[in-house]
Scaffold this motif. Structure first.
Motif, short mmCIF file in Angstrom:
data_model
loop_
_atom_site.label_atom_id
_atom_site.label_comp_id
_atom_site.label_asym_id
_atom_site.label_seq_id
_atom_site.Cartn_x
_atom_site.Cartn_y
_atom_site.Cartn_z
N THR A 64 6.35 -0.41 4.15
CA THR A 64 5.00 -0.02 4.53
C THR A 64 4.63 1.26 3.81
O THR A 64 5.42 2.20 3.75
N ARG A 65 3.43 1.28 3.28
CA ARG A 65 2.98 2.49 2.60
C ARG A 65 2.68 3.55 3.65
O ARG A 65 2.16 3.27 4.72
N GLN A 78 0.13 2.61 6.69
CA GLN A 78 -0.71 1.46 6.36
C GLN A 78 -0.70 0.46 7.52
O GLN A 78 0.37 0.13 8.04
N ASP A 130 -6.76 0.96 7.19
CA ASP A 130 -6.44 1.02 5.77
C ASP A 130 -6.27 2.47 5.36
O ASP A 130 -7.07 3.34 5.71
N LEU A 131 -5.22 2.73 4.60
CA LEU A 131 -4.93 4.10 4.22
C LEU A 131 -6.07 4.72 3.42
O LEU A 131 -6.41 5.88 3.62
#
Lengths: 385, 441, 365
Positions: free
Chosen positions: B154-155, B228, B124-125
């Motif tokens: 995607t983040r 992410q 998780d970022l």
């Protein structure tokens, strides 16, 4: 960084073995080789010092740019082509000599021409790279090879088989007058600085060359080594019999505790590496000089893509090299080399003096140059650093 | 709003659309229930709305968790990233209620050290940034957010030190990120491929899971890319020498770590050249080694019926499949494969006269020295390099090997990682005195 | 760009194809020649009798596992003999590991210069191969098969090399050294003499050659003296006789130097030999004796031996010690120097100063 300057000096001085310098000197061992070496040391050092002054006057400028400051483009073309040919021949002779050596010692069943073609392909790839790449390869290659070569030379000096009497005998012939050929041959050892005809492009304006006194000392040591060690191992008479004198000399050394017992193989592999680097630099120099004759916009020092002109010019070099090897045999090659080395010495002396004179005039132009530099630097800065 | 979203996600059964009413207000709530933490939705919206202890309108305005989202075009994306959309008095707010399934506090698995942080970056970022920020507490740390992938969206975070980062490098990276247009990104490896030249032989970006490596890279002025859903970060630009530098080298005894670094370079040279050298020495230059060694090699090879390069290919095939098998197999049977392949097969092949015993040693040395390389993507890259080198060895013997090594050298020196030289010795320190080539920039 | 790259690759591939197959020969398809014997042809015919000792490698490495094959051929030239021999074996010869070139004594006494024509030109002949004279001929040396060999030829390699025995009677001579001495003005070649000795070799003597043939053989004692003077061989002994008892000193440290001096128009070679060591063999009680007297005794006896050796060399008109080269090295570099030396060597006087220093008497008095 001054280390890149010394890399060039070291490479060229070590590479003298491939250009038959010790052979030529030993042929003249009773006829003035020692005096010629002394003269070459003095002249070579003087030329190097003059050229260092040139480098200081025109920082970041290669030979074409320096010439362009003083004369119109058409006039610079012949000068550049002559210089390019000098570098091309140096590399090509080295490669030819090494292809023969490979044929003798490594692959007796493969024709030396085939080996040469392969070497040319390898060098073509290497020489078309950017100037920055070339100088990195030089650095890595020297860091790998030079310690081993120095170790071997150290071993040679320590060897009980080295006959100091023979060396002393030959050194008693010091009082003969210098001759042109051995002089030109020994001058080659001192010419490493000449690669900065082009590499000077990489130097920044605040470039300062330190330890410049190291150049003549190192080169003289190498020159003495490459002349006297073979005599010590093969005697005053026997040394003159061998064509590839240093290969045979390295075969006289033994590494009793190594995997590889015969030093000659280590020695040849190290020199193969150095020769490839030397050929790469030579071709690259020649290529850049010829490219600067073309009507093209100024090249970046480290372009992201290899320009097509690089491939064309170096391809031409490769074809010339192979053709040379095809037309001339070993004997003719040696003869041509011994003449070439004299011609090269002349070109070196003339060109360095010429550029030095230009740099004297240039000190007036320098102010203009610096202001020009600043404006161009400002123009370049938004997209740059 | 609800109608609009309803048409946007026509066939998603997990889409939750609610219209709620209390005494004074009507709100509309939309979220994808599978992506969201339902308790968060009820804590922030449903409970306060129905209890009516405070005016809900004020609550939404005061609580910074609710953010205005005016552009209807972004509704779809926002929902997909786990936000809750809330319409109140004709205004749309978003609330982050994402529930991300991930492994909790993972231990480092790929790049292990003995002494040093054992925790790795998170999938998780937010957690990853937490780990990085806590290790690099500096106001200079910049975090840029973007999305990559036309479908995956995607983040992705760019993390760097504002002061130390090289502006040209950062510019190049941003430009490259703008250009990439692949639809899907699920692992950092894919991003590495589309950022760099996929045909190059050496990785130009380092992929790592270690937070300490990430932090020291930020401190060196490098840019970190976090994606992410992947616990691996990308460090760029990287040089060849970074890849052979393990993080332990900064933690352990000085002299031993220097020795280990030297050993790694030897190992790299060995693993690349040894198979080619075997062919060259067996078939072209047996006089290279000392007499005793040559005779024992010749003796061990005397039963082998085919040329040396076939022997090399057989053994390399075996060792590569062995390595591949032990990666693919579940951990518990992995060691069985090694035992069967390494011990039994090797011994039997040599006794049957299919390969010489020297070749078995060569193969194992090649494999072992390959594992010495600390960073996995460099290790795989180098694993490939021995194959092209065998070709010149077959045709030119030992000189062919030298030609090949020279080509590799030139190739390495020619590589640039985001404009930075990849293979420059002594290039690490940022010298004040000018270096070659800096005029050009 | 891409097209160019592809053409380049294609070119490379083509050049590979052009060379494919030539020179590729596996190690097990080669016969390693480990020693080569060169004898004159039988019955006075012109040419040579070449004997090659080939290694037959075996997978087992244990004492006695080294197998050899010896082949012989007569022909008018060495190159021809080697080519003819190839027709008799199934694998290609490889001289890359040939460590010993044995010259038959007969050939050495007649004229050895012709063999150098082959030895110097061949690319795969090692410069660091050993050269020796085989007694009575080279072929018989090559036929010896020592029982304890782990590898074929290992006995020879160990005997000559530095990592096996180090006998002071064995003066290994490298090929390049032999060629150097052959070509040099002022030093003459030497070669060790090998005798076959049941299942082994005996190498105790040294042959002294001039520029074309074997002139003189040294006794084992003289050989040791030679290696003490020329090679400063510390693995040796010095001996003296007192009242019929032989006393031997094991050399710890040895240093020699010599120079050629001009005294009243006469040239004198001065040699200093400094030896120190401890007794290895002596009658009980040497500890009590006056060591100075003992040293003087050693000095005098050794000096006379050396002088005898030098005179012997002078009479045979050979110069294995390199006195001539030293003369050239210390005199002006002209052609005349060498001519002078040739005139003065037959009348050269020797002045030998030996200084033995006894360091101890071993474990007992």
């Amino acid at each position: 960084m001054s280390r890149y300057f010394f890399y060039n000096v070291i490479l060229v001085s070590l590479l003298n073995l491939m250009l038959f310098v010790p052979y030529l000197l030993i042929q003249y061992r009773y006829k003035g080789a020692i005096m010629s070496m002394l003269c070459a040391a003095i002249v070579g050092t003087a030329l190097a010092l003059l050229f260092m002054h040139v480098m200081k006057t025109f920082p970041g400028k290669g030979l074409p740019e320096i010439l362009r400051l003083f004369m119109p483009k058409p006039l610079t073309i012949p000068i550049l082509i002559v210089c390019a040919v000098m570098w091309l021949t140096a590399s090509s002779i080295t490669m030819y000599a090494f292809s023969v050596l490979i044929n003798r010692f490594f692959n007796p069943d493969t024709s030396s021409l085939v080996v040469l073609v392969f070497m040319c392909l390898v060098c073509m790839y290497a020489a078309t790279r950017s100037t920055l790449t070339v100088i990195f390869v030089l650095e890595v290659g020297l860091i790998v090879c030079v310690p081993i070569i120095v170790f071997l030379l150290f071993k040679a000096f320590n060897s009980p088989m080295l006959d100091w009497d023979a060396i002393r005998t030959v050194s008693h012939y010091w009082n003969r007058g210098p001759q042109v050929k051995p002089f030109a041959a020994s001058l080659f050892v001192f010419t490493g600085y000449m690669n900065f005809f082009m590499f000077n492009r990489l130097n920044s304006p605040n470039f300062r060359l330190r330890f410049r006194w190291g150049t003549p000392i190192f080169c003289s040591l190498i020159l003495l080594t490459s002349f006297f060690i073979p005599i010590g191992f093969h005697g005053t008479e026997g040394a003159a019999d061998y064509l590839y004198i240093w290969s045979v000399t390295s075969d006289t050394l033994i590494m009793s505790y190594g995997f590889i017992e015969r030093v000659i193989f280590v020695f040849l592999l190290m020199y193969l590496m150095l020769s490839l680097i030397f050929a790469m630099i030579g071709w690259h120099m020649g290529m850049e000089m010829i490219k600067s004759c073309l009507p093209e916009k100024k090249e970046a020092i480290d372009p992201a893509r290899t320009p097509r002109s690089n491939w064309v010019i170096v391809g031409l070099f490769a074809v010339l090299t192979v053709a040379y090897a095809y037309w001339f045999n070993e004997k003719e090659n040696l003869k041509i080399t011994s003449h070439w080395i004299v011609l090269r010495a002349c070109v070196e002396i003339v060109s360095v003096l010429f550029v030095f004179v230009l740099s004297l005039f240039g000190s007036g132009k320098r102010k203009k140059l610096v202001s020009h530099e600043n404006t161009s630097h400002n123009a370049a800065s938004p997209d740059g650093a | 709003m609800l109608n609009r979203i309803g048409t946007l996600f026509a066939e998603s059964r997990d889409l939750t659309l609610d219209r709620l009413q209390n005494d004074s207000l009507i709100i509309e709530v939309a979220y994808i229930s599978t992506l969201c933490d339902e308790s968060k939705v009820s804590d922030f919206i449903l409970v306060p709305f129905t209890k009516q202890e405070h005016p809900f309108e004020d609550l939404v305005k005061r609580n910074p968790s609710f953010k205005r989202l005016d552009d209807p075009a972004k509704w779809g994306d926002t929902l997909l990233h786990g936000f809750v959309l809330l319409q109140l008095n004709g205004m749309v707010y978003k609330l982050d209620a994402a529930r991300i399934i991930r492994n909790e506090n993972p231990q480092t698995m790929v790049e292990t050290v003995i002494m040093g942080p054992q925790i790795s970056l998170s999938e998780d970022l937010i957690d990853s940034i937490n780990i990085v920020r806590s290790r690099y507490p500096s106001e200079e740390l910049a975090v840029e957010e973007r999305t990559v992938g036309t479908i995956s969206k995607t983040r992705m975070l760019l993390v760097y030190d504002k002061h130390r980062v090289d502006a040209t490098v950062l510019g190049l990276i941003r430009a490259k990120l703008e250009r990439i247009s692949d639809p899907f990104y699920t692992a950092t490896g894919e991003l590495v491929r589309s950022l760099g030249d996929r045909y190059r032989l050496f990785p130009s970006m380092m992929v790592t899971e270690r937070p300490d490596r990430v932090c020291s890279a930020i401190e060196d002025g490098k840019v970190i890319v976090l994606l992410q859903g992947s616990m691996f970060a990308i460090i760029l630009p990287s040089t060849f020498f970074d890849f052979l530098h393990a993080v332990d080298d900064d933690y352990d005894s000085f002299w031993m770590t220097r020795a280990m670094i030297t050993l790694r370079y030897f190992a790299v040279v060995l693993t690349i050249t040894l198979p080619a050298l075997y062919v060259a020495i067996m078939s072209y230059n047996p006089e290279l080694f000392r007499v005793q060694l040559t005779f024992s090699i010749a003796g061990s090879r005397s039963a082998v019926p085919y040329p040396s390069f076939v022997e090399v290919f057989i053994m390399l095939f075996m060792i590569e499949s062995l390595i591949e098998a032990s990666v693919r197999l579940p951990k518990y049977i992995g060691s069985t494969a090694t035992t069967v392949g390494g011990l039994i097969l090797g011994q039997a092949a040599q006794q049957a006269g299919l390969v010489s015993s020297i070749m078995i040693i060569v193969t194992s040395v090649v494999a072992i020295s390959n594992f010495v390389i600390p960073v996995n993507n460099m290790s795989t890259a180098i694993r490939f390099l021995k194959y092209p080198l065998i070709v010149p060895a077959i045709f030119f013997g030992i000189s062919g090997v030298t030609f090949g090594v020279f080509c590799y050298l030139v190739y390495l020196a020619d590589l640039r990682s985001f404009g930075k030289p990849y293979f420059r010795i002594f290039g690490r320190r940022q010298s004040q005195s000018s270096d070659v080539g800096q005029v050009g920039r | 760009m891409k097209i160019l790259r592809i053409t380049l690759l294609a070119l490379t591939a083509l050049s590979f194809a052009a060379t494919a197959g030539c020179g590729f020969r596996d190690i097990d398809k080669r016969f390693f020649v480990i020693a080569m014997g060169i004898d004159p042809a039988d019955q006075g015919a012109k040419g040579y009798k070449i004997t090659l000792r080939l290694a037959v490698p075996s997978p087992k490495v244990e004492p006695g596992a080294g197998n050899n094959q010896v082949v012989t051929m007569e022909a008018t030239s060495i190159a021809e003999a080697v080519r003819l021999l190839k027709a008799h074996v199934d694998k290609e010869f490889d001289f890359g590991h040939c460590k010993l070139f044995a010259v038959g004594e007969k050939l050495a006494r007649r004229d050895y210069t012709d063999i150098l024509r082959w030895l110097t030109r061949r690319r795969d002949v090692q410069s660091i191969a050993y050269v020796a004279i085989g007694q009575p001929d080279a072929a018989s040396i090559l036929k010896v098969e020592p029982k304890s060999e782990r590898y074929p030829g290992n006995t020879l390699f160990l005997m000559f090399g530095k990592d096996g025995t180090q006998s002071s009677y064995l003066v290994p001579v490298y090929l390049f050294d032999f060629i150097r001495r052959y070509r040099e003005h002022g030093i003459d070649p030497v070669l060790p003499l090998i005798r076959a000795d049941k299942d082994g070799y005996a190498i105790t003597r040294l042959g002294v050659l001039n520029k074309s043939k074997l002139m003189e053989t040294l006794t084992p004692g003289e050989t040791e003296t030679y290696s003490q003077i020329r090679n400063q061989d510390a693995k040796s002994t010095v001996a003296a006789v007192k009242n019929g008892n032989t006393m031997v000193i094991n050399v710890d440290h040895i240093a020699t130097h010599f120079k050629i001096a001009n005294e009243n128009g006469e040239y004198v070679l001065r040699l200093w030999l400094n030896v120190s060591g401890i007794f290895e063999e002596a009658p009980l009680g040497v500890y009590e004796e006056d060591w100075n007297q003992l040293e003087a005794l050693f000095n005098q006896q050794i000096a006379s031996e050396i002088k005898k050796l030098f005179k012997k060399m002078q009479q045979a008109a050979v110069d294995p010690f390199g006195f001539g080269l030293r003369y050239r090295a210390t005199h002006p570099g002209t052609e005349q120097t060498w001519k002078d030396w040739q005139n003065l060597y037959p009348d050269l006087k020797f002045d030998i100063k030996v200084r033995v220093e006894i360091e101890g008497t071993g474990l007992v008095k």
